[in-house]
Enzyme design. Structure first.
Site, PDB file in Angstrom:
ATOM      1  N   THR A  97     -51.103  67.821 -41.187  1.00 55.71           N
ATOM      2  CA  THR A  97     -51.708  68.687 -42.209  1.00 55.71           C
ATOM      3  C   THR A  97     -50.836  68.917 -43.452  1.00 55.71           C
ATOM      4  OG1 THR A  97     -52.993  69.828 -40.557  1.00 55.71           O
ATOM      5  CG2 THR A  97     -52.654  71.000 -42.615  1.00 55.71           C
ATOM      6  N   ASP A 321     -60.390  71.427 -38.514  1.00 58.64           N
ATOM      7  CA  ASP A 321     -59.223  70.956 -37.754  1.00 58.64           C
ATOM      8  C   ASP A 321     -59.074  71.709 -36.439  1.00 58.64           C
ATOM      9  OD1 ASP A 321     -56.636  69.333 -37.707  1.00 58.64           O
ATOM     10  OD2 ASP A 321     -55.862  71.356 -37.450  1.00 58.64           O
ATOM     11  N   HIS A 369     -56.076  64.178 -43.071  1.00 56.27           N
ATOM     12  CA  HIS A 369     -55.902  63.176 -42.002  1.00 56.27           C
ATOM     13  C   HIS A 369     -57.206  63.136 -41.232  1.00 56.27           C
ATOM     14  CE1 HIS A 369     -55.682  66.567 -39.259  1.00 56.27           C
ATOM     15  NE2 HIS A 369     -54.754  67.107 -40.035  1.00 56.27           N
ATOM     16  N   HIS A 503     -54.029  64.061 -33.904  1.00 48.20           N
ATOM     17  CA  HIS A 503     -53.831  63.075 -34.967  1.00 48.20           C
ATOM     18  C   HIS A 503     -52.338  62.944 -35.227  1.00 48.20           C
ATOM     19  CE1 HIS A 503     -53.115  66.617 -37.510  1.00 48.20           C
ATOM     20  NE2 HIS A 503     -54.113  67.146 -36.825  1.00 48.20           N
TER      21      HIS A 503
HETATM   22 ZN   LIG Z   1     -54.538  69.188 -36.976  1.00 45.87          ZN
END
Ligand SMILES: [Zn+2]
Length: 562
Positions: A97, A321, A369, A503
């Site tokens: 992030t 997220d 991302h 991620h």
């Molecule tokens: Zn994340």
């Protein structure tokens, strides 16, 4: 206003004619911009407002996975009225992030901008640093410690800094996100404000880096307790649950449940979950709704886009997220989140049309991302994947090193998929760093799920694809990155809990991000050319006729601009 210096080209009639055409053409084509100063001179056309939107963890394919159910005014409006760069990739590891937000707004990479992770270890001291942590400032708007934040760890200028410099600091810049780092890093070093969310109070807060006291409009917004208004509604699906794409049962082993719930299923009884802690809104689509509601409030009260200079509103939507981590991309929860976000975006764009005027503002939307699939789900479908038990590997590695070198904890950790050596202990015991690195590599490269391990001192001699080498080099900052880079196999990630997803890798699921532009100065269209996250800041800089940020390595995406 900046004047185009027509007089300096007097000696060359051709150039003057050409310049006249350019000026004439830009003036005619830019309906939304101010084109005449009070003295009657032509002035530089610019949008009234730029709105940057980062959707945290949005995979590129989410534009199309849920396309059929998006409405006309949200993602589809961006795709149809705006310009979509379909092949935008991230050119560094790790894909996290703080690194993503920084790279979007600086056009730079960790090797230069210095934000190498959400947390990173200062190699010289062994001290772990949070990307936006700053103990020299205080929280404004709460008594909690959530406001001990500033952009001071960021080593280069941002797009928003450059706008400030170009307009003698008259442009207004505001950054907003539930996550502190999502609000702070995009807003740069000299914004009017960056705001983020405080779990303890459910208020929007900031730090003394930016101001001594919250503005009155924000105090009123906080005391209206909007957070409770959302949480009291509970979270149920927008449509009947059996009409969702995701075919897994709502109750399955790939999804993490809320702490106060018995199963990861709808309805989520948020009305029963808040009280002492308001963090729960982060894990619901309402986190995005309240962020955009707050953004409208800031836009209004700070009169963004109402002046003769270009203002900048940097928004990051964090709930995608949190929900992605908890439930994974193949969940009804994530699907519902994007359908609701689409509606929220449509309403927000409509609001901008009304307040700023359609065609007077420029938007870009991207992600910091993407995300993997849940590794167990892939395994169950016979697709290679797995969980890397980093804690176990670290323990075994340190035991081996201690046996050989008679010093404990020689490796501090594997944060950001790097081996962070305990340089203090190495120095105190007069050990040879190169020997320890060699032993780490020998042990790590045979662990299940690890594809390769790279000694950053001789990356040029390591036999890996050029594309990977470039990404590792771009991610490596000698003062803030570990001595060894670990690359997992595709589908594998550090153990994060067997539920949900995460991620961080260089593989397409983590690096292929949406990139859409719309509004003032933007063409309508779509491109399959290959671009990078680092091209965003130089492209918006070109649109605004300002210098690219001072660490930028990106290129202008010319086909996007009118
Ligand atoms: Zn994340």
């Amino acid at each position: 206003m900046i004047y185009i210096p027509t007089l300096t080209l007097k000696s060359n009639p051709m150039k003057i004619r050409y310049l006249f055409l350019v000026v004439f053409a830009t003036v005619v084509c830019s309906s939304g911009a101010q084109t005449k100063s009070q003295q009657g001179h032509t002035t530089l056309p610019r949008p009234k407002l730029v709105v940057g939107i980062v959707v945290d963890q949005m995979r590129w394919d989410f534009l199309y996975r849920y396309y059929d159910r998006y409405e006309t005014g949200g993602f589809k409006r961006l795709l149809n009225e705006g310009f979509s760069c379909e092949n935008t990739d991230i050119s560094y590891v790790p894909t996290l992030t703080a690194v993503g937000h920084t790279s979007i707004y600086t056009g730079s990479v960790p090797a230069i901008h210095g934000i190498t992770g959400n947390d990173f270890i200062i190699q010289g001291t062994g001290k772990s640093v949070y990307c936006t942590g700053d103990t020299t400032v205080q929280t404004v708007g709460s008594t909690s410690s959530a406001g001990l934040m500033s952009p001071r760890n960021l080593l280069v200028s941002t797009l928003t800094d450059e706008l400030k410099l170009a307009t003698d600091f008259r442009s207004k810049v505001i950054g907003i996100a539930l996550k502190d780092r999502g609000g702070i890093l995009p807003a740069g070093h000299v914004p009017n404000a960056a705001y983020w969310y405080d779990d303890v109070t459910g208020n929007w807060i900031t730090s003394t880096y930016y101001m001594k006291d919250l503005p009155d409009w924000l105090k009123r917004f906080n005391s209206a307790r909007n957070v409770e208004k959302y949480l009291k509604q509970d979270w149920n699906t927008l449509y009947p649950i059996d009409t969702y794409l995701q075919s897994f049962s709502d109750n399955n082993a790939y999804e993490g449940k809320f702490a106060m719930a018995n199963a990861p299923t709808f309805p989520v009884k948020t009305s029963e979950m808040f009280g002492k802690n308001f963090s729960i809104i982060r894990y619901t689509p309402y986190g995005n709704s309240i962020t955009l509601e707050f953004a409208r409030e800031a836009l209004d009260h700070e009169a963004l886009g109402k002046n003769t200079v270009t203002d900048f509103l940097a928004i990051s939507l964090s709930s995608t997220d949190y929900i992605g981590h908890q439930f994974g991309p193949n969940s009804i929860e994530v699907e519902d989140t994007y359908l609701r976000l689409d509606r929220d975006l449509a309403a927000f764009f409509k609001y901008l049309d009304a307040q700023i005027g359609k065609g007077n503002y420029t938007i870009f939307l991207t992600a910091d991302h993407g995300a993997s699939h849940n590794a167990q789900l892939l395994v169950d479908k016979n697709i290679p994947a797995g969980f890397l038990n980093a804690n176990q590997i670290l323990k075994e590695l340190n035991v081996r090193l201690e046996t050989k070198y008679k010093a404990a904890s020689l490796v501090l950790g594997f944060g950001n998929y790097q081996v962070n050596l305990n340089n203090n202990v190495i120095a105190e015991n007069n050990l040879k760093e190169d020997d320890i690195i060699a032993d780490c590599i020998q042990f790590l490269k045979i662990q299940t799920g690890i594809a390769t391990v790279v000694n950053m001192k001789n990356i040029q001699e390591t036999s890996i694809p050029d594309a990977l080498r470039g990404r590792i080099e771009n991610g490596y900052h000698p003062e803030r990155s570990g001595a060894i880079q670990i690359i997992t196999k595709p589908g594998w990630y550090q153990w994060y809990g067997y539920m949900g997803a995460t991620h961080g890798s260089w593989y397409p699921y983590d690096t292929h991000i949406p990139l859409l532009f719309m509004g003032w100065g933007i063409k309508q269209g779509k491109s399959n050319n290959s671009y990078y996250m680092t091209d965003i800041a130089p492209t918006i800089s070109a649109l605004l006729h300002i210098q690219a940020p001072n660490g930028s390595v990106g290129k202008v995406i010319a086909e996007v601009l009118k």
